[in-house]
Design an enzyme around this catalytic site. Sequence first.
Site, mmCIF file in Angstrom:
data_model
loop_
_atom_site.group_PDB
_atom_site.id
_atom_site.type_symbol
_atom_site.label_atom_id
_atom_site.label_comp_id
_atom_site.label_asym_id
_atom_site.label_seq_id
_atom_site.Cartn_x
_atom_site.Cartn_y
_atom_site.Cartn_z
ATOM 1 N N HIS A 61 53.590 11.434 -3.606
ATOM 2 C CA HIS A 61 53.017 12.001 -4.816
ATOM 3 C C HIS A 61 53.316 13.507 -4.890
ATOM 4 C CE1 HIS A 61 50.308 12.578 -8.162
ATOM 5 N NE2 HIS A 61 49.879 11.323 -8.116
ATOM 6 N N ASN A 106 48.579 4.175 -7.592
ATOM 7 C CA ASN A 106 48.253 3.988 -9.002
ATOM 8 C C ASN A 106 46.951 3.193 -9.160
ATOM 9 O OD1 ASN A 106 48.590 3.894 -11.942
ATOM 10 N ND2 ASN A 106 50.749 4.290 -11.544
ATOM 11 N N ARG A 107 46.775 2.496 -10.286
ATOM 12 C CA ARG A 107 45.477 1.932 -10.654
ATOM 13 C C ARG A 107 45.460 0.405 -10.592
ATOM 14 N NH1 ARG A 107 47.099 6.257 -13.303
ATOM 15 N NH2 ARG A 107 45.647 8.015 -13.487
ATOM 16 N N ASP A 137 51.753 9.985 -18.367
ATOM 17 C CA ASP A 137 51.223 9.419 -17.128
ATOM 18 C C ASP A 137 51.453 7.915 -17.221
ATOM 19 O OD1 ASP A 137 50.060 9.047 -14.697
ATOM 20 O OD2 ASP A 137 48.089 9.864 -15.224
ATOM 21 N N GLU A 162 56.768 9.283 -9.126
ATOM 22 C CA GLU A 162 56.273 8.450 -8.035
ATOM 23 C C GLU A 162 56.921 7.062 -8.111
ATOM 24 O OE1 GLU A 162 51.899 8.537 -8.658
ATOM 25 O OE2 GLU A 162 52.508 10.089 -10.077
ATOM 26 N N HIS A 170 44.908 4.988 -6.385
ATOM 27 C CA HIS A 170 45.556 5.447 -5.151
ATOM 28 C C HIS A 170 44.806 5.026 -3.887
ATOM 29 C CE1 HIS A 170 48.419 7.417 -7.586
ATOM 30 N NE2 HIS A 170 47.775 8.542 -7.813
ATOM 31 N N GLN A 201 56.484 6.155 -11.793
ATOM 32 C CA GLN A 201 55.398 6.753 -12.557
ATOM 33 C C GLN A 201 55.755 8.199 -12.884
ATOM 34 O OE1 GLN A 201 52.716 4.966 -13.453
ATOM 35 N NE2 GLN A 201 51.319 6.497 -14.294
#
Length: 330
Positions: free
Chosen positions: A169, A72-73, A227, A290, A99, A263
């Site tokens: 993922h 993720n971020r 998302d 995820e 990622h 996620q």
Amino acid sequence: MHEVASLPDGRVVHAISLRGGGLRATVLTLGVTVCDLRLDGTAHPLVLGCANIADYLTHGRYVGSVVGRYANRIAGARFELDGQAHQLDANFRDRHILHGGSDGVDGWIWQVRDIGVDRVIFELSLPDGHMGFPGNLQIVAELSLQDGALCFDFSAVADKATPCSLAHHGFFNLDGGKDICDHELRIDAESYLPVDDDLIPLADPSMVRNGRFDFRAPKRIGGDGYDHNFCLRDSGGECPVVAELSGKGGLVMQVETDARGLQLYDGAHFDGLRGIGGRVYGRNAGLALETQHWPDAPNRSDFPDAILRPGQTYRHRVNYRFQQRAPRRS
């Protein structure tokens, strides 16, 4: 294990065939990518996969792979840890890291430690400073097929404190149709993380409470542009069922995990990717669920801790368990 392709940079990719628990899987050494997954008695694949292996490095990136070292971020592609600032690779909109960066683990050739009929163990070493992250990181990923489930057991150790969050993922489609909009989903979560236009979490978690993010009872996914991270309860190391996805044909997938985050991503970006068996993946072709640490947790002291420290072992388990039920009535 057999060689299936050479990448443009000359690296060789091998494929491993597994069978067990009523499932068959093909796994690539590139990114521990599950490029095909089949359930006995079901004609279509359960996951999306690229027809051309080189596509996993471009517009098919992250499809079926393991992502990290931080899934993720992380906002601003930076974080501060123990008084030291770390600047990361800004591979998402030139502002944030996604990622693990442009050279995340999905693009690495993993080493095979052991193979059995129904399981394989991979390992990978990331150097100190890779993508800006501190610490040499040693990762082990065991993938197995058992009791109708695709199972992942991740572990990692580091010689410096570092963010660590590994995730599978995969994109799932239980009906084999053109999209997953008519699938129904249940998520055992009371709250989720609202995000800004860059998909970075805003303030505190918000309660789902009868809105579009309320999946406490099964409901149709539609094409609403999901998302988002759902905030799971602390399971105390157990792997409860946290989500259930069902197709119209009666095929059901339960997600079991010890992670604190899930996620939900509805595959809105797909636009003509060539896939398994001549399929062409368009918008919402598959659904990603995820399991991971919360996004931007290294910058958020109010989020569950996502820092792996020397002497600790990162652990994360997730099982995607399939079963056939009666077809859903219209």
